[in-house]
Design an enzyme around this catalytic site. Structure first.
Site, PDB file in Angstrom:
ATOM      1  N   CYS A   1       0.839  -1.215   0.000  1.00 38.12           N
ATOM      2  CA  CYS A   1       0.000   0.000   0.000  1.00 38.12           C
ATOM      3  C   CYS A   1       0.858   1.244   0.000  1.00 38.12           C
ATOM      4  CB  CYS A   1      -0.849   0.093   1.261  1.00 38.12           C
ATOM      5  SG  CYS A   1      -2.059  -1.186   1.431  1.00 38.12           S
TER       6      CYS A   1
ATOM      7  N   ARG B   1     -11.525   0.533  -7.397  1.00 39.67           N
ATOM      8  CA  ARG B   1     -11.166   0.227  -6.015  1.00 39.67           C
ATOM      9  C   ARG B   1     -10.820   1.527  -5.277  1.00 39.67           C
ATOM     10  NH1 ARG B   1      -7.408  -1.618  -2.514  1.00 39.67           N
ATOM     11  NH2 ARG B   1      -8.055  -3.496  -1.446  1.00 39.67           N
TER      12      ARG B   1
END
Ligand code: XMP
Length: 483
Positions: free
Chosen positions: A305, A404
């Site tokens: 991430c 997303r």
């Protein structure tokens, strides 16, 4: 409120690295710890491990392997609807007490057709049916593997096919398969039409994987990721999967809520929503979305991430789990909590369970196994597997998972690309993680996962303490050599 007050009651967004489980009075040995848990209201897991819906982590092979070991793989959605449905179909076909969507062929099909079907469907034997659907034979790989590709099915099939009626029990099927030394037993109705297929392979697999999680038809439990906005995908998958998992970075969003309500109305599968990271988000999921079966929790902690770097927004998985667990308790809900992101070892899972998680979702850990779809590469004499975030440029090139992330971030990556060390098969990882988790439960004195949440106490570690907890003052072998 002044700006300075923003910090007044500010929480510490603690991460796994910041805490330790305190050893407690124990009456059990680690081997006695029971690691069974649940992933939704109705689906129980033998081990509390779930693999991430990412295209370098979970396709059918991972989902089959994990379900066989009592965990769960969530199929990724970075592909066409057809491709994801096909992955789900393969998971459901991997094992069954009785296969219901039997692929049949006509007598005038060619061997070439059979080879094509075998390749696309991964099936090695087909009942042969006439125009009315009545069974007239059976053809298996053994019959056609060396045959001329232009021959017809009727030229090579076994004509006096052994069949059995719809009420056949598993034990009876076993006896028939054994008596006739055959591998496949078509189940037919009174009109001789094929209604199912029982195979020796499935009967054997049932004994080989006693911990597998299966549905009432003996098929492996299957979960798949969806975008809340893609009703078509949700409905198409619903035919095959038991669980749908929304796959967005920030689910606490009006548009996501409005969209998922439509999904909840349309599907029979249980729906896990996420990702969320705050008490308020959990509260809204529990009060505004009727029928949600689980909450996927943690924002920005994943090893790939870069959301929190790019945006400075996030809710680390440990912190997020405490927030969500409080809401679930306060509302007396039986929705499950899946802690997702940043888990590197069994101890992190133990900590997540200690603060109310039911199970842990992992990308990095499973990306390194043989069952992940990522490429295997050799770098400086060691093997690695490709692993990238679903918000990375590599994933976004495929475009299916772009929603997303929120609209503006479509131009900016929220994930990185790289490699993780190759770690062998899922079997090894599951047993290593079960061992570590049981050891942690032994230290806490918890016999079961609910007892972890009840009994475990946590202490905070300082930044300097983290150094002491890790191996130190020793020259370690390998690429991460440090003293
Ligand atoms: P681990 O630490 O197991 O985390 O590798 C996997 C989880 O990370 C999330 N994920 C992302 N988060 N940008 C993000 O901010 C991304 O590109 C990305 N890709 C995956 C996801 O929740 C996954 O389960």
């Amino acid at each position: 409120m002044g700006f300075r007050d923003k910090f007044k009651n500010a929480d510490h967004a603690l991460t796994f690295n910041d805490v330790l489980l305190l050893p407690g009075w124990t009456t059990i040995e680690p081997s006695e710890a029971d690691v069974r848990s649940r992933v939704t209201r109705s689906v129980e897991l033998d081990v509390p491990f779930v693999s991430s819906p990412m295209d370098t982590v979970t396709e059918s092979e991972m989902a089959i392997a994990l379900a066989r070991h009592g965990g769960l793989g969530v199929l990724h959605r970075n592909c066409t609807v057809k491709e994801e449905v096909e992955m789900a179909r393969m998971v459901k076909r991997a094992e069954a007490l009785i296969i219901r969507d039997v692929v049949t062929v006509r007598p005038d099909a060619t061997i070439d057709d059979l080879l094509g079907l075998m390749e696309t469907k991964n099936i090695h034997g087909f009942p042969v049916v006439d125009g009315d659907g009545g069974i007239v034979g059976i053809v298996t790989w053994r019959d056609f593997r060396l045959a001329d590709r232009t021959l017809k099915v009727e030229d090579v099939m076994t004509k006096d096919v052994i069949t059995s009626g719809e009420n056949t029990t598993l034990e009876e099927a076993k006896a028939i398969l054994h008596e006739h030394r055959i591998e496949k037993l078509p189940i037919v109705d009174d009109a001789n039409k094929v209604r199912g297929l029982i195979t020796m392979k499935d009967i054997t697999l049932k004994g080989t994987y006693p911990h597998a999680i299966r549905d009432e038809l003996g098929r492996l439990i299957c979960a798949a990721a969806i975008s809340p906005f893609d009703i078509e995908r949700a409905v198409a998958l619903d035919e095959y999967v038991d669980i749908l998992v929304t796959d967005v970075a920030h689910f606490h969003n009006k548009n996501c809520f409005d969209a998922v309500k439509k999904v909840l109305d349309k599907v029979d599968a249980e729906v896990i929503v996420g990702n969320i990271g705050t008490y308020e988000a959990a509260e809204d999921c529990l009060t505004k979305l009727e029928g949600v079966a689980g909450l996927r929790v943690g924002i920005g902690s994943g090893s790939i991430c870069s959301t929190s770097v790019v945006t400075r927004a996030g809710s680390p998985t440990l912190y997020a789990t405490t927030q969500v667990a409080d809401a679930v308790n306060d509302y007396g809900s039986d929705a499950t909590i899946i802690s997702d992101g940043g888990i590197r070892n069994p101890g992190d899972i133990a900590v997540a369970l200690a603060v109310g998680a039911d199970c842990a979702m992992m990308g990095n850990v499973f990306a390194g196994t043989s069952e992940s779809p990522g490429r295997l590469v050799a770098l400086e004499g060691r093997y690695y597997k490709e692993y990238y975030g679903m918000g990375s440029a590599a994933a976004r090139q495929k475009r299916f998972a772009q929603d997303r992330y929120s609209q503006p971030s479509k131009t900016i990556s929220e994930g990185v690309e790289g490699w993780v060390p190759y770690r062998g098969g899922v079997t090894d990882i599951v047993s290593e993680f079960v061992g570590g988790l049981k050891a942690a439960m032994g230290y806490v004195g918890a016999k079961t996962i609910p007892e972890m949440a009840e009994k475990a106490k946590l202490a905070l570690v300082t930044e300097r303490g983290v150094q002491e907890i890790n191996p130190h003052d020793i020259l370690l072998p390998g690429p991460n050599r440090k003293t």
